[in-house]
Design a protein around this motif. Structure first.
Motif, short mmCIF file in Angstrom:
data_model
loop_
_atom_site.label_atom_id
_atom_site.label_comp_id
_atom_site.label_asym_id
_atom_site.label_seq_id
_atom_site.Cartn_x
_atom_site.Cartn_y
_atom_site.Cartn_z
N ARG A 166 39.78 40.87 41.30
CA ARG A 166 39.88 42.33 41.34
C ARG A 166 41.19 42.78 41.97
O ARG A 166 41.85 43.70 41.47
CB ARG A 166 38.68 42.88 42.11
CG ARG A 166 38.72 44.38 42.38
CD ARG A 166 37.44 44.82 43.07
NE ARG A 166 37.17 44.06 44.28
CZ ARG A 166 35.96 43.93 44.84
NH1 ARG A 166 34.91 44.51 44.29
NH2 ARG A 166 35.81 43.22 45.95
N ALA A 220 31.99 36.01 36.13
CA ALA A 220 31.40 35.76 37.45
C ALA A 220 29.88 35.69 37.38
O ALA A 220 29.26 34.81 37.99
CB ALA A 220 31.85 36.85 38.43
N LYS A 221 29.27 36.62 36.64
CA LYS A 221 27.81 36.63 36.52
C LYS A 221 27.31 35.40 35.76
O LYS A 221 26.31 34.78 36.15
CB LYS A 221 27.37 37.90 35.80
CG LYS A 221 27.43 39.16 36.65
CD LYS A 221 26.44 39.10 37.81
CE LYS A 221 26.34 40.41 38.55
NZ LYS A 221 25.37 40.35 39.68
N ASP A 262 29.89 33.98 42.96
CA ASP A 262 29.74 35.37 43.39
C ASP A 262 28.26 35.74 43.55
O ASP A 262 27.73 36.60 42.84
CB ASP A 262 30.42 36.30 42.37
CG ASP A 262 31.93 36.22 42.45
OD1 ASP A 262 32.49 36.71 43.46
OD2 ASP A 262 32.55 35.67 41.53
N THR A 322 28.49 39.20 45.95
CA THR A 322 29.73 39.96 45.78
C THR A 322 29.46 41.42 45.48
O THR A 322 28.54 41.76 44.74
CB THR A 322 30.58 39.35 44.64
OG1 THR A 322 30.89 37.99 44.97
CG2 THR A 322 31.86 40.13 44.43
N ASP A 323 30.27 42.30 46.06
CA ASP A 323 30.27 43.71 45.71
C ASP A 323 31.15 43.85 44.45
O ASP A 323 32.36 43.66 44.51
CB ASP A 323 30.85 44.53 46.86
CG ASP A 323 30.98 46.02 46.51
OD1 ASP A 323 30.48 46.43 45.43
OD2 ASP A 323 31.60 46.75 47.31
N PHE A 324 30.54 44.20 43.33
CA PHE A 324 31.27 44.26 42.06
C PHE A 324 31.87 45.63 41.80
O PHE A 324 32.31 45.90 40.68
CB PHE A 324 30.35 43.86 40.90
CG PHE A 324 30.10 42.38 40.83
CD1 PHE A 324 31.01 41.54 40.20
CD2 PHE A 324 28.95 41.83 41.38
CE1 PHE A 324 30.79 40.18 40.14
CE2 PHE A 324 28.72 40.46 41.32
CZ PHE A 324 29.65 39.63 40.69
N ASN A 325 31.92 46.49 42.81
CA ASN A 325 32.58 47.78 42.66
C ASN A 325 34.06 47.53 42.34
O ASN A 325 34.80 46.96 43.15
CB ASN A 325 32.46 48.58 43.96
CG ASN A 325 33.20 49.90 43.90
OD1 ASN A 325 33.75 50.29 42.88
ND2 ASN A 325 33.23 50.58 45.04
N PRO A 326 34.55 47.95 41.17
CA PRO A 326 35.94 47.66 40.81
C PRO A 326 36.96 48.37 41.69
O PRO A 326 38.14 47.98 41.71
CB PRO A 326 36.04 48.15 39.35
CG PRO A 326 34.95 49.14 39.20
CD PRO A 326 33.85 48.68 40.09
N THR A 357 39.09 34.24 38.38
CA THR A 357 37.68 34.51 38.68
C THR A 357 36.89 33.23 38.88
O THR A 357 36.07 33.12 39.80
CB THR A 357 37.04 35.35 37.56
OG1 THR A 357 37.80 36.55 37.36
CG2 THR A 357 35.60 35.71 37.90
N PHE A 399 33.81 40.41 35.44
CA PHE A 399 32.41 40.61 35.77
C PHE A 399 31.51 39.66 34.98
O PHE A 399 30.62 39.00 35.55
CB PHE A 399 32.01 42.06 35.49
CG PHE A 399 30.56 42.36 35.73
CD1 PHE A 399 30.08 42.64 37.00
CD2 PHE A 399 29.65 42.36 34.68
CE1 PHE A 399 28.74 42.91 37.21
CE2 PHE A 399 28.31 42.63 34.88
CZ PHE A 399 27.85 42.91 36.16
N TYR A 434 35.38 36.88 41.98
CA TYR A 434 35.61 38.21 41.44
C TYR A 434 36.47 39.07 42.37
O TYR A 434 37.34 39.81 41.91
CB TYR A 434 34.27 38.90 41.18
CG TYR A 434 34.39 40.33 40.70
CD1 TYR A 434 34.48 40.62 39.34
CD2 TYR A 434 34.39 41.40 41.61
CE1 TYR A 434 34.58 41.94 38.90
CE2 TYR A 434 34.48 42.70 41.17
CZ TYR A 434 34.57 42.97 39.82
OH TYR A 434 34.68 44.27 39.39
#
Length: 233
Positions: free
Chosen positions: A71, A136-137, A221, A224-228, A62, A133, A67
């Motif tokens: 993922r 990355a945040k 990120d 970034t789209d954080f949708n897992p 990461t 997550f 991310y």
């Protein structure tokens, strides 16, 4: 636009998946005990040696690649774990030859109950995504500073979710571990796993620094789209 090709990404992914498979095939069957200074006898499942290392690799992925790449690796690890668990169940269930007398030992080593296997998969997936997550945040919030703090903090959250999910899902009401003892077992495993992460932090920082130089990348990120469940990188 062509996807960026990294020199060492595949090696890190293979190392991550290898540790995960080992954690399920080697670790669960043995309960170990050591005499720790000051504390005294310390009992733990041998799998505690593996899972923190997977979080170290997750932090590296990461921090360096972002991310989205992490993922993809998490889902690859999930698929490898699921396949290994399914094949272990099939092999254990095969009738042994009349002259082969090691079936009971084989079942102890590789015959994890379906409930434990499913709990392990769910806990791993949720814990790793939380870890990625948070890291990355925090990297964006802290402008890339204090890597040591971010890796430890993300592991606290990730391992916390992992432990909170795994033990109740695997053992609550099963009689294997008394329900009244589950919180103590969860806490002991959580502390041990975070402790391993802390011990590995200097090495983690060195590997991250080396990879960033070698790959010429230090991903942030921001958008970034954080949708897992997305597999886009």
């Amino acid at each position: 636009m062509a996807a960026t090709q990294y020199r060492h990404f595949d090696q890190v992914m293979v190392a991550f998946v290898t540790v995960l498979v080992c954690s399920n095939l080697i670790g669960p069957a043995k309960i170990a005990q050591i005499d720790a200074p000051v504390i005294g006898p310390l009992t733990f499942g041998a799998g505690v040696l593996f899972f923190p290392v997977s979080y170290v690799f997750g932090d590296i992925l990461t921090e360096v690649y972002g991310y989205a790449h992490s993922r993809r690796v998490i889902w690859t690890g999930f698929a490898a774990l699921a396949f290994a668990s399914a094949m272990a169940a099939v092999v254990v269930a095969l009738p042994p030859a009349p002259f082969w007398h090691n079936q009971q030992a084989y079942e102890i080593a590789f015959g994890s109950a379906w409930r434990v296997a499913i709990a392990s998969l769910i806990a791993f997936c949720c814990g790793e995504f939380v870890n990625a997550f948070v890291l990355a945040k925090m990297k964006v919030w802290m402008a890339g500073r204090r890597l040591w703090m971010r890796t430890i903090a993300s592991t606290v959250f990730g391992e916390g979710v992992d432990s909170l999910l795994f033990y109740p899902l695997a053992f609550w009401g099963s009689g294997i571990i008394p329900d009244a003892q589950l919180p103590a077992v969860m806490l002991a495993q959580f502390v041990a796993k975070v402790g391993v992460e802390v011990a590995f932090t200097p090495l983690t920082c060195r590997v991250v620094a080396w990879l960033k130089r070698a790959e010429h990348v230090d991903h942030y990120d921001h958008d970034t789209d954080f949708n897992p469940f997305s597999l886009r990188t």
